[in-house]
Design an enzyme around this catalytic site. Sequence first.
Site: not given
Ligand code: NAD
Length: 322
Positions: A20, A85, A94, A128, A149, A157
């Site tokens: 993301v 995350g 969960r 979120v 967000s 969508r």
């Molecule tokens: P991802 O695993 O590809 O990336 C997460 C990144 O966070 C990793 O690179 C990890 O090293 C980093 N990270 C973890 N702890 C950290 C910290 N303390 N400081 C800095 N970096 C840290 O995951 P993703 O696919 O990029 O998803 C990220 C988040 O976005 C997830 O929680 C996912 O559920 C969420 N998401 C939200 C939406 C939305 O509509 N809000 C949509 C898609 C994904």
Amino acid sequence: MDNNTLVKRRKVVVVGAGAVGSTFCYALAQSGLAEEVAVIDRNDSLAQGQVLDLVHGQAFFPTVSIRVGNPCDYADAQVVVITAGAAQRPGETRLQLLQKNAAIVRSIVDDIVDQKSAGVILIASNPVDILTRVALKRAGYDRGRVIGSGTVLDSARFRHLLSGHCGVDIHNVHAYILGEHGDSEFAAWSMTHVAGMQIDKYCPICRQCADWAAERCQVEQNVRDSAYHIIEYKGATYFSIGLALVRITEAILRGQRSVLTVSTSLDGEFGLRDVSLSVPTIVSDSGVVKIIESQLPELELAALTASASVLKKALEELDLDA
Ligand code: NAD
């Protein structure tokens, strides 16, 4: 913004350089909105790699500085976008995942506050709405400055599906998904307009389907299931959330006063308080500057209240003061 002198206009910090975060950076770079982008990830080599890959595209997008950042970058950022995350581990509940992600968000917010940042915090990490609440509580900022967000992506969508269904350009479809970014979200049909007409009034003109009532339920369900479908196909969603984050960032960087369904803390609006969820808001340079308390019909207000209850229950499981 309340602290203009300390904020570098058009500087964005992205925390989390995963799917993301990196997609957001890519879309942001192409948009030409930001002047400076600092990327932080606890996996430093990932941050280095993403930045190197992005800067090799500099010849092809508008001028922007992109580099690996550190917590000092929070000080003068106009927007800090949190996409960090942890992924769910096998056997992890969960709630355990929620606690882990809440701890991640708290530690990032502590660094932001330590740097006396005057910027807006925008959360994308899931869940979120809960994490937006956690961040707001931890930061102690004005509620408008810590936003999620929310259902900005879900509303997009929804518009996409309605546009296809009615055969009308998506830009002539105005529609909002409200509540939790998750299973209890719902379509605000009373606020759904096609070609400037409330959707039920547009129906007799449209005549694209035989049974609008049934189609309506299907469209709403499809919006809710969208993320599940994408995750089933390819494991994660990132293109459209990256663009949704650019849209919200644009409203902040340009002080646009855009109507967006970001996740925001309610304080009596719609009869709800102590919960962050998505309702129509006006987003500008200091974050949410106004919550639009639309007159929702009884059914939609009940759906919003039910969604708030789901979120409050999850919040009760978390120790918000931890
Ligand atoms: P991802 O695993 O590809 O990336 C997460 C990144 O966070 C990793 O690179 C990890 O090293 C980093 N990270 C973890 N702890 C950290 C910290 N303390 N400081 C800095 N970096 C840290 O995951 P993703 O696919 O990029 O998803 C990220 C988040 O976005 C997830 O929680 C996912 O559920 C969420 N998401 C939200 C939406 C939305 O509509 N809000 C949509 C898609 C994904």
